[in-house]
Design a protein around this motif. Structure first.
Motif, PDB file in Angstrom:
ATOM      1  N   ALA A 181       0.839  -1.201   0.000  1.00 43.76           N
ATOM      2  CA  ALA A 181       0.000   0.000   0.000  1.00 43.76           C
ATOM      3  C   ALA A 181       0.875   1.253   0.000  1.00 43.76           C
ATOM      4  O   ALA A 181       1.976   1.256   0.561  1.00 43.76           O
ATOM      5  N   ALA A 182       0.384   2.280  -0.636  1.00 42.26           N
ATOM      6  CA  ALA A 182       1.033   3.600  -0.604  1.00 42.26           C
ATOM      7  C   ALA A 182       0.021   4.596  -0.058  1.00 42.26           C
ATOM      8  O   ALA A 182      -1.021   4.829  -0.686  1.00 42.26           O
ATOM      9  N   ILE A 183       0.307   5.141   1.104  1.00 41.92           N
ATOM     10  CA  ILE A 183      -0.614   6.075   1.751  1.00 41.92           C
ATOM     11  C   ILE A 183      -0.058   7.483   1.658  1.00 41.92           C
ATOM     12  O   ILE A 183       1.068   7.747   2.086  1.00 41.92           O
ATOM     13  N   SER A 214       1.730   2.648  12.399  1.00 45.23           N
ATOM     14  CA  SER A 214       2.129   1.459  13.159  1.00 45.23           C
ATOM     15  C   SER A 214       1.329   0.229  12.752  1.00 45.23           C
ATOM     16  O   SER A 214       1.744  -0.906  13.026  1.00 45.23           O
ATOM     17  N   LEU A 215       0.193   0.424  12.104  1.00 49.84           N
ATOM     18  CA  LEU A 215      -0.648  -0.684  11.657  1.00 49.84           C
ATOM     19  C   LEU A 215      -0.307  -1.150  10.249  1.00 49.84           C
ATOM     20  O   LEU A 215      -0.823  -2.167   9.786  1.00 49.84           O
ATOM     21  N   LEU A 216       0.559  -0.394   9.582  1.00 45.21           N
ATOM     22  CA  LEU A 216       0.931  -0.727   8.210  1.00 45.21           C
ATOM     23  C   LEU A 216       2.118  -1.684   8.191  1.00 45.21           C
ATOM     24  O   LEU A 216       2.771  -1.916   9.211  1.00 45.21           O
ATOM     25  N   ASP A 217       2.397  -2.210   7.028  1.00 45.60           N
ATOM     26  CA  ASP A 217       3.506  -3.140   6.861  1.00 45.60           C
ATOM     27  C   ASP A 217       4.780  -2.373   6.486  1.00 45.60           C
ATOM     28  O   ASP A 217       4.702  -1.353   5.793  1.00 45.60           O
ATOM     29  N   PRO A 218       5.951  -2.847   6.936  1.00 43.28           N
ATOM     30  CA  PRO A 218       7.200  -2.169   6.569  1.00 43.28           C
ATOM     31  C   PRO A 218       7.414  -2.064   5.068  1.00 43.28           C
ATOM     32  O   PRO A 218       8.136  -1.172   4.599  1.00 43.28           O
ATOM     33  N   GLU A 219       6.800  -2.964   4.299  1.00 39.45           N
ATOM     34  CA  GLU A 219       6.930  -2.912   2.835  1.00 39.45           C
ATOM     35  C   GLU A 219       6.038  -1.848   2.211  1.00 39.45           C
ATOM     36  O   GLU A 219       6.192  -1.514   1.033  1.00 39.45           O
ATOM     37  N   ASP A 220       5.099  -1.314   2.969  1.00 42.76           N
ATOM     38  CA  ASP A 220       4.256  -0.231   2.470  1.00 42.76           C
ATOM     39  C   ASP A 220       5.094   1.045   2.344  1.00 42.76           C
ATOM     40  O   ASP A 220       6.223   1.119   2.831  1.00 42.76           O
ATOM     41  N   ALA A 221       4.509   2.047   1.726  1.00 45.01           N
ATOM     42  CA  ALA A 221       5.191   3.342   1.589  1.00 45.01           C
ATOM     43  C   ALA A 221       4.225   4.459   1.969  1.00 45.01           C
ATOM     44  O   ALA A 221       3.020   4.339   1.762  1.00 45.01           O
ATOM     45  N   ILE A 222       4.756   5.513   2.547  1.00 45.57           N
ATOM     46  CA  ILE A 222       3.927   6.669   2.869  1.00 45.57           C
ATOM     47  C   ILE A 222       4.587   7.947   2.369  1.00 45.57           C
ATOM     48  O   ILE A 222       5.800   8.009   2.194  1.00 45.57           O
ATOM     49  N   ALA A 246      -1.594  14.992  -3.968  1.00 46.20           N
ATOM     50  CA  ALA A 246      -1.792  13.655  -3.413  1.00 46.20           C
ATOM     51  C   ALA A 246      -2.255  12.678  -4.487  1.00 46.20           C
ATOM     52  O   ALA A 246      -1.767  11.539  -4.564  1.00 46.20           O
ATOM     53  N   LEU A 247      -3.189  13.103  -5.318  1.00 42.94           N
ATOM     54  CA  LEU A 247      -3.691  12.235  -6.386  1.00 42.94           C
ATOM     55  C   LEU A 247      -2.620  11.964  -7.435  1.00 42.94           C
ATOM     56  O   LEU A 247      -2.544  10.855  -7.988  1.00 42.94           O
ATOM     57  N   GLU A 248      -1.769  12.945  -7.685  1.00 42.32           N
ATOM     58  CA  GLU A 248      -0.659  12.740  -8.616  1.00 42.32           C
ATOM     59  C   GLU A 248       0.318  11.712  -8.057  1.00 42.32           C
ATOM     60  O   GLU A 248       0.828  10.856  -8.795  1.00 42.32           O
ATOM     61  N   HIS A 249       0.579  11.789  -6.755  1.00 44.50           N
ATOM     62  CA  HIS A 249       1.449  10.804  -6.106  1.00 44.50           C
ATOM     63  C   HIS A 249       0.831   9.405  -6.196  1.00 44.50           C
ATOM     64  O   HIS A 249       1.540   8.414  -6.397  1.00 44.50           O
ATOM     65  N   CYS A 250      -0.482   9.346  -6.043  1.00 49.58           N
ATOM     66  CA  CYS A 250      -1.175   8.049  -6.130  1.00 49.58           C
ATOM     67  C   CYS A 250      -0.984   7.414  -7.505  1.00 49.58           C
ATOM     68  O   CYS A 250      -0.743   6.205  -7.618  1.00 49.58           O
ATOM     69  N   LEU A 251      -1.088   8.210  -8.543  1.00 51.47           N
ATOM     70  CA  LEU A 251      -0.903   7.700  -9.902  1.00 51.47           C
ATOM     71  C   LEU A 251       0.514   7.168 -10.097  1.00 51.47           C
ATOM     72  O   LEU A 251       0.717   6.109 -10.703  1.00 51.47           O
ATOM     73  N   THR A 252       1.487   7.879  -9.544  1.00 52.37           N
ATOM     74  CA  THR A 252       2.883   7.445  -9.650  1.00 52.37           C
ATOM     75  C   THR A 252       3.105   6.143  -8.887  1.00 52.37           C
ATOM     76  O   THR A 252       3.731   5.209  -9.402  1.00 52.37           O
ATOM     77  N   MET A 253       2.579   6.069  -7.661  1.00 56.16           N
ATOM     78  CA  MET A 253       2.785   4.888  -6.830  1.00 56.16           C
ATOM     79  C   MET A 253       2.066   3.664  -7.395  1.00 56.16           C
ATOM     80  O   MET A 253       2.531   2.541  -7.247  1.00 56.16           O
ATOM     81  N   GLY A 305       3.511  -0.344  -8.524  1.00 50.91           N
ATOM     82  CA  GLY A 305       3.002  -1.601  -7.991  1.00 50.91           C
ATOM     83  C   GLY A 305       2.322  -1.504  -6.641  1.00 50.91           C
ATOM     84  O   GLY A 305       2.058  -2.530  -6.004  1.00 50.91           O
ATOM     85  N   TYR A 306       2.018  -0.301  -6.192  1.00 55.49           N
ATOM     86  CA  TYR A 306       1.367  -0.105  -4.893  1.00 55.49           C
ATOM     87  C   TYR A 306      -0.137   0.084  -5.066  1.00 55.49           C
ATOM     88  O   TYR A 306      -0.613   0.475  -6.144  1.00 55.49           O
ATOM     89  N   VAL A 307      -0.869  -0.190  -3.993  1.00 55.20           N
ATOM     90  CA  VAL A 307      -2.293   0.143  -3.932  1.00 55.20           C
ATOM     91  C   VAL A 307      -2.387   1.484  -3.205  1.00 55.20           C
ATOM     92  O   VAL A 307      -2.154   1.569  -2.001  1.00 55.20           O
ATOM     93  N   PRO A 308      -2.730   2.569  -3.910  1.00 56.09           N
ATOM     94  CA  PRO A 308      -2.657   3.910  -3.307  1.00 56.09           C
ATOM     95  C   PRO A 308      -3.935   4.327  -2.578  1.00 56.09           C
ATOM     96  O   PRO A 308      -5.035   3.864  -2.885  1.00 56.09           O
TER      97      PRO A 308
END
Length: 223
Positions: free
Chosen positions: A38-40, A66-74, A123-130, A134-137
Motif C-alpha cells: 500500500a502507498a498512503i 504502526s498498523l501498516l507493513d514495513p513494505e508499504d510506503a507513505i 496527493a492524487l498525482e502521487h497516487c498515480l505514480t505509486m 506496484g502499490y495500492v494507493p
C-alpha cells in the motif's frame, strides 16, 4: 506374513492414502490472500487555525503508520498557505516521521491559509505514480477542512469529484479517508464523493470516531 496380517496392512495403507488425499484436497482449496503493498499519502493540516488539534492528529498519523507493513510506503504533505512534501519512506521509520513533522509543522502565525485543493491535487498525482510502481494507493486527509486564505488553492467541491473519477480510471481500488473535521464538513465530503468512491472506499470520521475508522481504512486497502 499371514493373510490376516496382509489384510490389516492393506487396510492401513488404504486408510493412510485416503487421509493423505483428504489433506491434499483441503490444502488445495485453501486460498491465500495475496499481499499488495500500500502507498498512503497523508495530507496534514498545519495551518495556524489547526494548531490546537495538530499534536493529536500527528499521534493519529503515527498510530495508523504502526498498523501498516514495513513494505508499504507513505508520503506526508503539509497543508498551510502552501502544500508540499515533507516526508516519504517507510511507515515503520518512526524517527524519520517524527523529525519531519516536528521540523515542518511548527506554528507560524503567518500560515493562516489552507491549501487543501493544492494538497489533494498533489496527493492524487502521487497516487498515480505509486500505482505504476506496484502499490495500492490511498489518501488520508487529517485536518479541519476549513477554507482559508488564497481561494485558488482551496478545494473546489464541484471539480474535485470529477478529478477523482478521472484518477479512478487508472486506479479503480483508490480509497480516501477524511478525519478530524467537523461533522458538517464531513457530510459535505460524503455528499460530494460517495458516489465516486463508494461506501467502502470512502471513510470519514470526526475526532470522536477517528480511532474506530482505522479498521475500516485497513479493510479499504485490503488488509
Amino acid at each position: 506374513m499371514t493373510n490376516k496380517h496382509l489384510i490389516t496392512l492393506g487396510f492401513l495403507i488404504l486408510t493412510v492414502a485416503l487421509i493423505g488425499k483428504l489433506i491434499y484436497s483441503g490444502l488445495k482449496n485453501i486460498k491465500v490472500d495475496e499481499f499488495h503493498k500500500a502507498a498512503i499519502v497523508f495530507v496534514v493540516d498545519s495551518s495556524a487555525s489547526n494548531q490546537k488539534m495538530l499534536p493529536t492528529e500527528i499521534k493519529y498519523l503515527k498510530s495508523l503508520c504502526s498498523l501498516l507493513d514495513p513494505e508499504d510506503a507513505i508520503k506526508i504533505l503539509k497543508v498551510s498557505e502552501k502544500s508540499y512534501l515533507i516526508y516519504e519512506g517507510s511507515p515503520s521509520d518512526s524517527t524519520g516521521i517524527t523529525k519531519a513533522v516536528e521540523a515542518f509543522t511548527k506554528y507560524d502565525e503567518k500560515d493562516y491559509g489552507t491549501a487543501y485543493g493544492e494538497a489533494l491535487k498533489k496527493a492524487l498525482e502521487h497516487c498515480l505514480t505509486m500505482q505504476k510502481e506496484g502499490y495500492v494507493p490511498s489518501v488520508v486527509v487529517i485536518g479541519d477542512l476549513e477554507n482559508e486564505g488564497n481561494i485558488t488553492k482551496q478545494i473546489n467541491w464541484e471539480t474535485l469529484p470529477k478529478n477523482i473519477s478521472a484518477v479512478k480510471e487508472y486506479i479503480p481500488e483508490l480509497s480516501m479517508m477524511f478525519v478530524y473535521a467537523h461533522p458538517e464538513k464531513l457530510d459535505l465530503v460524503k455528499t460530494k464523493l460517495n458516489s465516486v468512491l463508494g461506501e467502502t472506499k470512502l471513510i470519514v470520521a470526526n475526532e470522536q470516531n477517528a480511532q474506530k475508522a482505522q479498521r475500516r481504512f485497513l479493510e479499504a486497502i485490503g488488509r
